[in-house]
Design a protein around this motif. Structure first.
Motif, mmCIF file in Angstrom:
data_model
loop_
_atom_site.group_PDB
_atom_site.id
_atom_site.type_symbol
_atom_site.label_atom_id
_atom_site.label_comp_id
_atom_site.label_asym_id
_atom_site.label_seq_id
_atom_site.Cartn_x
_atom_site.Cartn_y
_atom_site.Cartn_z
ATOM 1 N N HIS A 136 68.750 -21.772 86.033
ATOM 2 C CA HIS A 136 67.675 -21.873 85.032
ATOM 3 C C HIS A 136 68.267 -21.947 83.625
ATOM 4 O O HIS A 136 67.965 -22.843 82.843
ATOM 5 C CB HIS A 136 66.765 -20.652 85.214
ATOM 6 N N ASP A 137 69.132 -20.997 83.317
ATOM 7 C CA ASP A 137 69.704 -20.937 81.975
ATOM 8 C C ASP A 137 70.617 -22.129 81.699
ATOM 9 O O ASP A 137 70.619 -22.665 80.589
ATOM 10 C CB ASP A 137 70.467 -19.627 81.781
ATOM 11 N N GLU A 138 71.381 -22.540 82.691
ATOM 12 C CA GLU A 138 72.288 -23.682 82.514
ATOM 13 C C GLU A 138 71.509 -24.960 82.247
ATOM 14 O O GLU A 138 71.872 -25.755 81.386
ATOM 15 C CB GLU A 138 73.183 -23.840 83.747
ATOM 16 N N GLU A 155 50.999 -18.131 95.370
ATOM 17 C CA GLU A 155 51.348 -17.190 96.432
ATOM 18 C C GLU A 155 52.859 -16.969 96.569
ATOM 19 O O GLU A 155 53.292 -16.096 97.322
ATOM 20 C CB GLU A 155 50.749 -17.618 97.781
ATOM 21 N N ASN A 156 53.656 -17.704 95.823
ATOM 22 C CA ASN A 156 55.107 -17.503 95.841
ATOM 23 C C ASN A 156 55.424 -16.348 94.883
ATOM 24 O O ASN A 156 55.939 -16.538 93.784
ATOM 25 C CB ASN A 156 55.832 -18.779 95.436
ATOM 26 N N GLU A 157 55.099 -15.156 95.330
ATOM 27 C CA GLU A 157 55.179 -13.973 94.469
ATOM 28 C C GLU A 157 56.596 -13.693 93.976
ATOM 29 O O GLU A 157 56.784 -13.255 92.841
ATOM 30 C CB GLU A 157 54.615 -12.764 95.215
ATOM 31 N N ARG A 158 57.571 -13.943 94.808
ATOM 32 C CA ARG A 158 58.963 -13.674 94.418
ATOM 33 C C ARG A 158 59.372 -14.540 93.222
ATOM 34 O O ARG A 158 59.888 -14.048 92.223
ATOM 35 C CB ARG A 158 59.879 -13.911 95.611
ATOM 36 N N ALA A 159 59.124 -15.859 93.340
ATOM 37 C CA ALA A 159 59.474 -16.765 92.240
ATOM 38 C C ALA A 159 58.620 -16.465 91.011
ATOM 39 O O ALA A 159 59.128 -16.432 89.884
ATOM 40 C CB ALA A 159 59.289 -18.217 92.674
ATOM 41 N N TYR A 160 57.335 -16.238 91.227
ATOM 42 C CA TYR A 160 56.421 -15.986 90.121
ATOM 43 C C TYR A 160 56.881 -14.777 89.304
ATOM 44 O O TYR A 160 56.919 -14.812 88.069
ATOM 45 C CB TYR A 160 55.014 -15.749 90.659
ATOM 46 N N ALA A 161 57.249 -13.709 89.996
ATOM 47 C CA ALA A 161 57.703 -12.496 89.306
ATOM 48 C C ALA A 161 58.958 -12.764 88.499
ATOM 49 O O ALA A 161 59.114 -12.269 87.376
ATOM 50 C CB ALA A 161 57.953 -11.375 90.314
ATOM 51 N N LYS A 165 59.480 -12.518 84.394
ATOM 52 C CA LYS A 165 60.571 -11.687 83.862
ATOM 53 C C LYS A 165 61.458 -12.493 82.913
ATOM 54 O O LYS A 165 61.993 -11.954 81.949
ATOM 55 C CB LYS A 165 61.396 -11.133 85.031
ATOM 56 N N TRP A 166 61.603 -13.783 83.181
ATOM 57 C CA TRP A 166 62.445 -14.655 82.355
ATOM 58 C C TRP A 166 61.707 -15.200 81.132
ATOM 59 O O TRP A 166 62.248 -16.009 80.387
ATOM 60 C CB TRP A 166 62.964 -15.827 83.179
ATOM 61 N N GLY A 167 60.454 -14.779 80.918
ATOM 62 C CA GLY A 167 59.729 -15.163 79.711
ATOM 63 C C GLY A 167 58.697 -16.256 79.873
ATOM 64 O O GLY A 167 58.103 -16.712 78.896
ATOM 65 N N TRP A 168 58.425 -16.699 81.092
ATOM 66 C CA TRP A 168 57.423 -17.723 81.329
ATOM 67 C C TRP A 168 56.031 -17.083 81.351
ATOM 68 O O TRP A 168 55.874 -15.933 81.734
ATOM 69 C CB TRP A 168 57.683 -18.423 82.664
ATOM 70 N N TYR A 169 55.017 -17.853 80.960
ATOM 71 C CA TYR A 169 53.644 -17.364 80.967
ATOM 72 C C TYR A 169 52.708 -18.474 81.454
ATOM 73 O O TYR A 169 52.960 -19.664 81.249
ATOM 74 C CB TYR A 169 53.219 -16.873 79.575
ATOM 75 N N PHE A 184 49.051 -25.717 91.953
ATOM 76 C CA PHE A 184 50.104 -24.929 91.318
ATOM 77 C C PHE A 184 49.576 -24.271 90.051
ATOM 78 O O PHE A 184 48.714 -24.833 89.364
ATOM 79 C CB PHE A 184 51.284 -25.818 90.901
ATOM 80 N N ASP A 185 50.133 -23.120 89.707
ATOM 81 C CA ASP A 185 49.934 -22.558 88.381
ATOM 82 C C ASP A 185 50.910 -23.244 87.432
ATOM 83 O O ASP A 185 52.044 -23.560 87.818
ATOM 84 C CB ASP A 185 50.194 -21.048 88.375
ATOM 85 N N VAL A 186 50.463 -23.483 86.216
ATOM 86 C CA VAL A 186 51.287 -24.110 85.181
ATOM 87 C C VAL A 186 51.813 -23.009 84.282
ATOM 88 O O VAL A 186 51.044 -22.244 83.692
ATOM 89 C CB VAL A 186 50.479 -25.129 84.354
ATOM 90 N N LEU A 187 53.123 -22.912 84.183
ATOM 91 C CA LEU A 187 53.765 -21.923 83.327
ATOM 92 C C LEU A 187 54.462 -22.622 82.173
ATOM 93 O O LEU A 187 54.888 -23.767 82.286
ATOM 94 C CB LEU A 187 54.786 -21.093 84.118
ATOM 95 N N MET A 188 54.592 -21.901 81.069
ATOM 96 C CA MET A 188 55.263 -22.411 79.866
ATOM 97 C C MET A 188 56.308 -21.411 79.395
ATOM 98 O O MET A 188 56.208 -20.204 79.670
ATOM 99 C CB MET A 188 54.251 -22.641 78.739
ATOM 100 N N HIS A 189 57.280 -21.921 78.663
ATOM 101 C CA HIS A 189 58.325 -21.080 78.057
ATOM 102 C C HIS A 189 58.701 -21.728 76.737
ATOM 103 O O HIS A 189 58.879 -22.947 76.652
ATOM 104 C CB HIS A 189 59.537 -21.037 78.965
ATOM 105 N N ASN A 190 58.810 -20.936 75.697
ATOM 106 C CA ASN A 190 59.235 -21.461 74.410
ATOM 107 C C ASN A 190 60.743 -21.642 74.409
ATOM 108 O O ASN A 190 61.476 -20.815 74.939
ATOM 109 C CB ASN A 190 58.811 -20.521 73.282
ATOM 110 N N LEU A 191 61.196 -22.742 73.830
ATOM 111 C CA LEU A 191 62.628 -23.013 73.710
ATOM 112 C C LEU A 191 63.025 -22.931 72.255
ATOM 113 O O LEU A 191 62.189 -23.099 71.372
ATOM 114 C CB LEU A 191 62.933 -24.422 74.254
ATOM 115 N N PRO A 192 64.277 -22.660 71.927
ATOM 116 C CA PRO A 192 65.375 -22.438 72.879
ATOM 117 C C PRO A 192 65.246 -21.076 73.537
ATOM 118 O O PRO A 192 64.525 -20.191 73.065
ATOM 119 C CB PRO A 192 66.620 -22.521 72.014
ATOM 120 N N LEU A 193 66.004 -20.939 74.649
ATOM 121 C CA LEU A 193 65.992 -19.668 75.382
ATOM 122 C C LEU A 193 66.476 -18.560 74.482
ATOM 123 O O LEU A 193 67.299 -18.721 73.639
ATOM 124 C CB LEU A 193 66.901 -19.753 76.605
#
Length: 193
Positions: A136-138, A155-161, A165-169, A184-193
């Motif tokens: 992910h970070d790379e 329902e992919n609770e492991r990935a979702y969690a 934790k990595w800052g996605w919403y 699918f749920d749509v998640l977003m993350h602000n860049l840069p990390l």
């Protein structure tokens, strides 16, 4: 686990290692493939991969493969959304007082606004060791876009969690136009990390 070696690939280079991409998928999505869901079949997955890396449509495609002990152990890929691209087709934003103008503003793309993180997968024998986060970070490191998006099955609770934790919403949901695609749920993350 020894430190992974990361190799970056363009779309053309990714097509050259197509068999590696399929092998990593088969070793990562063992349970999904075994479920018999047509969307998760290796054939359907590779059809999507071929579309993502099509020379006409693959502008900006980036694949990162992680190697551990000389063998491919995981991969992640994505691309920047271009103006007029179908990336937001069928998007339903969460209720928050958004009107049609807000949806239009949210989905405007400029080729440097949104990076679509399409896949992160780690072979079963390497799962639980931090390789997914490293991929992910790379993949996202040094991106010039303002934000990133990804789709995750609710329902992919492991990935979702992990994503949270990595800052996605979450911002909403979407069902891609691919045959047999789930919602699918749509998640977003602000860049840069």
């Amino acid at each position: 686990m020894s430190d992974p070696e990361f190799r970056q690939h363009t779309a053309a280079q990714a097509r050259e290692i197509r068999s590696t991409v399929e092998d990593v998928y088969r070793r990562s999505y063992v349970d999904a493939i075994a479920s018999g869901d047509p969307f998760d079949s290796p054939e359907a997955f590779m059809q999507r991969f071929d579309a993502y890396t099509d020379p006409v449509r693959s502008w900006g495609f980036s694949l990162v493969v992680a190697y551990v002990g000389g063998a491919a152990a995981g991969q992640a890929w994505g691309w920047p959304l271009r103006p007029g691209a179908a990336g937001w087709g069928g998007l339903h934003l969460d209720d928050g007082g958004l009107d049609d103008g807000d949806l239009e503003e949210f989905t405007v793309e400029t080729s440097d606004r949104t990076f679509a993180l399409s896949e992160i997968m780690v072979c079963a024998e390497h799962a639980g060791r931090g390789l997914a986060r490293a991929l992910h970070d790379e993949l996202l490191r040094g991106r010039s876009e303002q934000r990133a998006t990804l789709l995750v099955e609710p329902e992919n609770e492991r990935a979702y969690a992990r994503y949270r934790k990595w800052g996605w919403y979450r911002v909403g949901w979407q069902r891609p136009a691919w045959e047999d695609a789930p919602r699918f749920d749509v998640l977003m993350h602000n860049l840069p990390l």
